[in-house]
Write an enzyme that holds these catalytic residues in place. Structure first.
Site, PDB file in Angstrom:
ATOM      1  N   ASP A   1     -25.199  47.712  55.977  1.00  0.00           N
ATOM      2  CA  ASP A   1     -24.036  48.414  56.543  1.00  0.00           C
ATOM      3  C   ASP A   1     -24.561  49.582  57.372  1.00  0.00           C
ATOM      4  OD1 ASP A   1     -24.954  50.189  54.674  1.00  0.00           O
ATOM      5  OD2 ASP A   1     -23.168  50.163  53.433  1.00  0.00           O
TER       6      ASP A   1
ATOM      7  N   GLY B   1     -24.032  52.853  56.931  1.00  0.00           N
ATOM      8  CA  GLY B   1     -24.206  54.122  56.232  1.00  0.00           C
ATOM      9  C   GLY B   1     -22.944  54.959  56.246  1.00  0.00           C
ATOM     10  N   GLY B   2     -22.015  54.601  57.122  1.00  0.00           N
ATOM     11  CA  GLY B   2     -20.803  55.409  57.289  1.00  0.00           C
ATOM     12  C   GLY B   2     -19.926  55.456  56.045  1.00  0.00           C
TER      13      GLY B   2
ATOM     14  N   GLY C   1     -12.530  48.656  57.261  1.00  0.00           N
ATOM     15  CA  GLY C   1     -11.334  49.427  56.892  1.00  0.00           C
ATOM     16  C   GLY C   1     -10.499  48.743  55.837  1.00  0.00           C
TER      17      GLY C   1
ATOM     18  N   ASP D   1     -19.180  40.644  50.783  1.00  0.00           N
ATOM     19  CA  ASP D   1     -20.056  41.431  49.926  1.00  0.00           C
ATOM     20  C   ASP D   1     -19.158  42.254  49.039  1.00  0.00           C
ATOM     21  OD1 ASP D   1     -20.135  44.619  50.661  1.00  0.00           O
ATOM     22  OD2 ASP D   1     -19.503  43.392  52.370  1.00  0.00           O
TER      23      ASP D   1
ATOM     24  N   CYS E   1     -21.306  26.749  33.212  1.00  0.00           N
ATOM     25  CA  CYS E   1     -22.200  27.546  34.059  1.00  0.00           C
ATOM     26  C   CYS E   1     -23.657  27.149  33.847  1.00  0.00           C
ATOM     27  CB  CYS E   1     -22.002  29.034  33.748  1.00  0.00           C
ATOM     28  SG  CYS E   1     -23.089  30.118  34.695  1.00  0.00           S
TER      29      CYS E   1
ATOM     30  N   CYS F   1     -26.252  29.272  34.711  1.00  0.00           N
ATOM     31  CA  CYS F   1     -27.117  30.460  34.820  1.00  0.00           C
ATOM     32  C   CYS F   1     -28.081  30.484  33.635  1.00  0.00           C
ATOM     33  CB  CYS F   1     -26.300  31.752  34.887  1.00  0.00           C
ATOM     34  SG  CYS F   1     -25.744  32.381  33.285  1.00  0.00           S
TER      35      CYS F   1
ATOM     36  N   CYS G   1     -26.338  31.297  30.237  1.00  0.00           N
ATOM     37  CA  CYS G   1     -25.489  30.232  29.688  1.00  0.00           C
ATOM     38  C   CYS G   1     -26.318  29.041  29.219  1.00  0.00           C
ATOM     39  CB  CYS G   1     -24.445  29.811  30.715  1.00  0.00           C
ATOM     40  SG  CYS G   1     -23.150  31.075  30.908  1.00  0.00           S
TER      41      CYS G   1
ATOM     42  N   HIS H   1     -25.364  36.171  35.236  1.00  0.00           N
ATOM     43  CA  HIS H   1     -24.230  35.261  35.069  1.00  0.00           C
ATOM     44  C   HIS H   1     -23.187  35.463  36.173  1.00  0.00           C
ATOM     45  CE1 HIS H   1     -21.069  32.846  33.312  1.00  0.00           C
ATOM     46  NE2 HIS H   1     -20.262  33.861  33.583  1.00  0.00           N
TER      47      HIS H   1
END
Lengths: 390, 390
Positions: free
Chosen positions: A92, A94-95, A224, A274, A321, A323, A326, A352
């Site tokens: 990003d 930084g703002g 925004g 994100d 799952c 992962c 799991c 997970h």
């Protein structure tokens, strides 16, 4: 080869699958970026992220600028080398953190004067400085510094932010081109994306989108949003911006969101996301697990693994799952780790939830590819008991 | 097949290599047990431990008794299943933490009345209760409840502790045999080892060793060490006990120690070790790395990765190390993680120090096997600048 290739368009919505060809590998969209704020996705390694199928992570310019500093990361050969992550990185501007974390002093056309949250050091973030930092980090996708209003949205302030974002975008482009052509950037394949502002005002989103389009960015972020507004206003902002951006370019929705939000935004044409939700909530024991609707359709809910009801459950967190946690551990054990404040608990929970999100994106891509995304869109809602009214 | 097989005896010292055949796999000695206090080696997974070559870990009876409780772990099928660790587990008796952590109320021939540190709950730890807990956990090696004096050592108190430990050992054996033959133990292959007390009094160490020997345990621990005494007194205690224990049985040195201590103790015939040093110090950024003596012999030192001098070092923590962090990350990055309090820093540091210790044990075994352990013994010392007077 196009920077962004669309593979399949959904017939019933604006959803599509595609590939962003970054300088550090392909990113298959729709895609979710795990958050690696300070150059680490909290508690997990690069190897694990790659193994689970992560193709891009988001790192925060503000945090890395503050510590260890972009000059040091440049010396180390860029953020990829510094943290040993060989796939793509999204940064990003930084703002956002200058507004949310730093003590802001003043803002004018030049930029934002603020004090860093850790040591009170005064610094000026300008569109140019943001480009210098992000090119020192050498991310694959970097963003212009934008100005944006908080929630509730006010028309006059929003209009002002749209116009300032446009002027800052022009300065960012100029500085970015200077660095990429005259300096010695660590990542010559880095791309600068624009940001569309306009809050929930239809005409302002349109105006901002057209302004960004005029600068011919290779991709856009919808900004925004996720600043405190209700979900419907967030989705409305997307609806207002999308028609005015080229269909063939990738669009990122900043800071969104829950699995529900993501499925909804994908149906509106968003390609990447994100959000701190999966990782932050994992650290508090909130785990995403699969669930079914009354008519047997895929859905999801959350559990708080710290609760006493899991103390004697000798089954995995989510039997659907794949992962590490799991496949290898029982609920009773993970609850025990949280009860004892053992860091392995946070680690297993983080793994997970990230895997849940990455698996979700895979399910979305498959649903679009095999023409049942409309079905997923209709049913994929949070079925946690206290959120069933959604 | 013997429970413990000696493979090679050193010609110049009492060091030897061997194999303990436990119910959960072979443990190659001399061996170091990483500490898994509460059913987790802090921040690392079972998979990682196994990958690095760990064959046994130590878990603490006191902590697991307190939370989540041995009854729950028994229900889950034992500690191996509860934490999904398929190799061997070594448990202490719980006695050490009753003295160091709990609020002790009173101690008599029956046992120790104390309050748990977490919730002030009152409980009585007896030789029998310790056996019940440890058999519920189902470790592969469990220990008798012992009584031991603190440092500085007092003769009268030490003599008393030796005699009480003998009486408690007899009760422990009776209860252990009852459980293993009449109850339904989760680990039918569990073995009970005795503990030799006697502080630094030659005749009391001898007396205690002979008392334990009379009970015909399959292995022994040397106890009452690492309680604050200087290194030479600790090694003296080992020297006093060893001649009175059968050579063909495995001996564990409780709570020891630094790499230097371990090499010294191996030369005196100790076969296994456990210590919080590598994991605890890792959490404070203290890392063990290889070093050479002036004449080019293998040695070691420690660094504090948090120091400013590492901020711009773009090389691994230890170029001789094959841990995940050393193969994948630079000092500057690990320092950054510690500076930001990022848990991945602790995780990488923990992995590194455990690997350093496991690699050290491998080096010791190789040195014994190939007849140069005397050379290692003479040179293997901490070369950290402020400890060079050692």
């Amino acid at each position: 080869m196009e920077y962004f290739e669309i593979i399949k368009k959904d017939e019933h919505s604006c959803a599509r699958t595609g590939v962003i060809h970054t300088a550090h590998g392909d990113v298959h969209t729709p895609y979710f970026n795990p958050i690696g704020t300070k150059g680490t996705v909290k508690s997990v390694t690069s190897e694990e992220l790659k193994f689970w199928g992560a193709e891009m992570i988001l790192a925060n310019t503000y945090h890395l600028w503050q510590r260890p500093g972009d000059a040091l990361i440049y010396k180390a050969g860029g953020l990829h080398k510094f943290m040993n992550w060989k796939q793509a990185i999204f940064t990003d501007s930084g703002g956002y953190q200058v507004f949310s974390l730093a003590r802001m002093r003043s803002m004018d056309e030049k930029g934002v004067l603020f004090r860093f949250d850790l040591d009170g050091r005064e610094a000026l973030l300008t569109p140019e400085r943001s480009m210098q930092i992000q090119t020192n980090l050498g991310s694959d996708v970097c963003l212009i510094l934008d100005d944006f209003p908080g929630y509730p949205f006010e028309r006059k302030r929003t209009e002002e932010s749209v116009e300032r974002t446009k002027r800052w975008a022009e300065r960012a482009v100029t500085e970015f081109m200077r660095i990429m052509t005259k300096d010695n950037p660590v990542n010559p394949g880095q791309k600068l994306w624009g940001i569309v502002q306009g809050a929930s005002f239809e005409d302002l989103r349109k105006r901002s989108a057209e302004q960004m389009r005029a600068l011919d960015f290779p991709g856009y972020a919808i900004g925004g949003v996720a600043v405190g507004e209700p979900t419907d206003q967030m989705l409305q902002a997307v609806d207002y911006a999308m028609p005015h951006l080229e269909e063939e370019k990738p669009k990122h929705l900043l800071g969104v969101g829950t699995p529900y939000d993501i499925v909804q935004a994908v149906s509106r044409g968003c390609d990447s996301f994100d959000c701190v939700i999966p990782t932050r909530e994992a650290r508090h024991g909130k785990l995403y697990i699969s669930d079914k609707t009354a008519n047997g359709k895929d859905s999801y809910k959350t559990i708080d693994i710290r609760k006493a009801e899991f103390a004697e459950q000798f089954t995995p967190v989510d039997t659907d799952c794949d992962c590490y946690g799991c496949l290898n551990h029982i609920r009773a054990y993970i609850r025990h780790l949280f009860a004892c404040d053992e860091s392995l608990g946070i680690r297993l929970a983080t793994m997970h939830n990230i895997k849940f999100y990455l698996n979700l994106m895979g399910k979305i891509r498959t649903a679009i590819q095999y023409d049942y995304f409309d079905d997923m869109l209709a049913n994929y809602k949070d079925r946690t008991e206290d959120t069933l009214e959604l």
